[in-house]
Design a protein around this motif. Sequence first.
Motif, PDB file in Angstrom:
ATOM      1  N   LEU A   1      11.204   6.043   6.421  1.00  0.00           N
ATOM      2  CA  LEU A   1      13.020   6.645   5.551  1.00  0.00           C
ATOM      3  C   LEU A   1      13.562   5.816   4.879  1.00  0.00           C
ATOM      4  O   LEU A   1      13.153   4.465   5.082  1.00  0.00           O
ATOM      5  N   TYR A   2      14.620   6.590   4.368  1.00  0.00           N
ATOM      6  CA  TYR A   2      14.738   5.110   2.632  1.00  0.00           C
ATOM      7  C   TYR A   2      16.258   4.837   2.870  1.00  0.00           C
ATOM      8  O   TYR A   2      17.148   5.593   3.989  1.00  0.00           O
ATOM      9  N   LEU A   3      16.473   3.193   3.078  1.00  0.00           N
ATOM     10  CA  LEU A   3      18.042   2.817   2.835  1.00  0.00           C
ATOM     11  C   LEU A   3      18.267   2.241   1.968  1.00  0.00           C
ATOM     12  O   LEU A   3      17.870   1.533   1.228  1.00  0.00           O
ATOM     13  N   CYS A   4      19.750   2.807   1.572  1.00  0.00           N
ATOM     14  CA  CYS A   4      19.977   2.034   0.152  1.00  0.00           C
ATOM     15  C   CYS A   4      20.407   0.908   0.440  1.00  0.00           C
ATOM     16  O   CYS A   4      21.386   0.169   1.331  1.00  0.00           O
ATOM     17  N   GLU A   5      19.573   0.010  -0.174  1.00  0.00           N
ATOM     18  CA  GLU A   5      20.222  -1.521   0.137  1.00  0.00           C
ATOM     19  C   GLU A   5      21.942  -2.521   0.007  1.00  0.00           C
ATOM     20  O   GLU A   5      22.218  -2.755   0.786  1.00  0.00           O
ATOM     21  N   ARG A   6      21.666  -1.839  -0.954  1.00  0.00           N
ATOM     22  CA  ARG A   6      23.997  -2.110  -1.676  1.00  0.00           C
ATOM     23  C   ARG A   6      24.346  -1.647  -0.583  1.00  0.00           C
ATOM     24  O   ARG A   6      25.661  -2.295   0.232  1.00  0.00           O
ATOM     25  N   SER A   7      24.260  -0.319   0.257  1.00  0.00           N
ATOM     26  CA  SER A   7      24.811   0.034   1.500  1.00  0.00           C
ATOM     27  C   SER A   7      24.696  -0.618   2.284  1.00  0.00           C
ATOM     28  O   SER A   7      26.024  -0.484   3.482  1.00  0.00           O
ATOM     29  N   LEU A   8      23.562  -1.226   2.593  1.00  0.00           N
ATOM     30  CA  LEU A   8      23.446  -1.917   4.172  1.00  0.00           C
ATOM     31  C   LEU A   8      24.408  -3.093   3.985  1.00  0.00           C
ATOM     32  O   LEU A   8      25.286  -3.491   5.066  1.00  0.00           O
ATOM     33  N   ALA A   9      24.047  -3.677   2.624  1.00  0.00           N
ATOM     34  CA  ALA A   9      24.523  -5.061   2.377  1.00  0.00           C
ATOM     35  C   ALA A   9      26.193  -5.073   2.586  1.00  0.00           C
ATOM     36  O   ALA A   9      27.031  -5.957   2.748  1.00  0.00           O
ATOM     37  N   SER A  10      26.522  -4.298   1.783  1.00  0.00           N
ATOM     38  CA  SER A  10      28.377  -4.014   1.959  1.00  0.00           C
ATOM     39  C   SER A  10      29.137  -3.414   3.011  1.00  0.00           C
ATOM     40  O   SER A  10      29.872  -4.006   3.847  1.00  0.00           O
ATOM     41  N   ARG A  11      28.141  -3.278   3.696  1.00  0.00           N
ATOM     42  CA  ARG A  11      28.618  -3.621   5.177  1.00  0.00           C
ATOM     43  C   ARG A  11      28.429  -3.723   6.132  1.00  0.00           C
ATOM     44  O   ARG A  11      28.525  -4.432   7.668  1.00  0.00           O
TER      45      ARG A  11
END
Length: 119
Positions: free
Chosen positions: A76-86
């Motif tokens: 499963l690929y996770l957007c690093e930027r999306s995780l950090a911003s949330r």
Amino acid sequence: MAKSILALCRHAPYGNALAREGLEAVLACAAMDQIPAVLFINDGVFQLLEQNPGKIKEKNLRRNLQALPMFGVETLYLCERSLASRGIDPAELDIPGAELKLVQDTGQLIAGFDQVLSF
């Protein structure tokens, strides 16, 4: 030759049924031997957190997520930027049987697929 498919999971698990429908579509593809890759991006990263169905007034997606590796969707690929911003720490996420890979350049990942499904 089969085309490569990427499912973009962009929506939170509450507010509408897109998150659940997206995971069900991924499972349906996998059941038909078309194993898609999955990228959790934007509010879709909230799908990876523990959920309280009563509070969000939606079904818990945990079983769908846990079924992905059983159907061959093991990365499963996770957007690093999306995780950090949330404010989500990737170290706190766990989907048994799945490898969680952080992606910095989502555009490059997306460009590597023949077809992209967006949920």
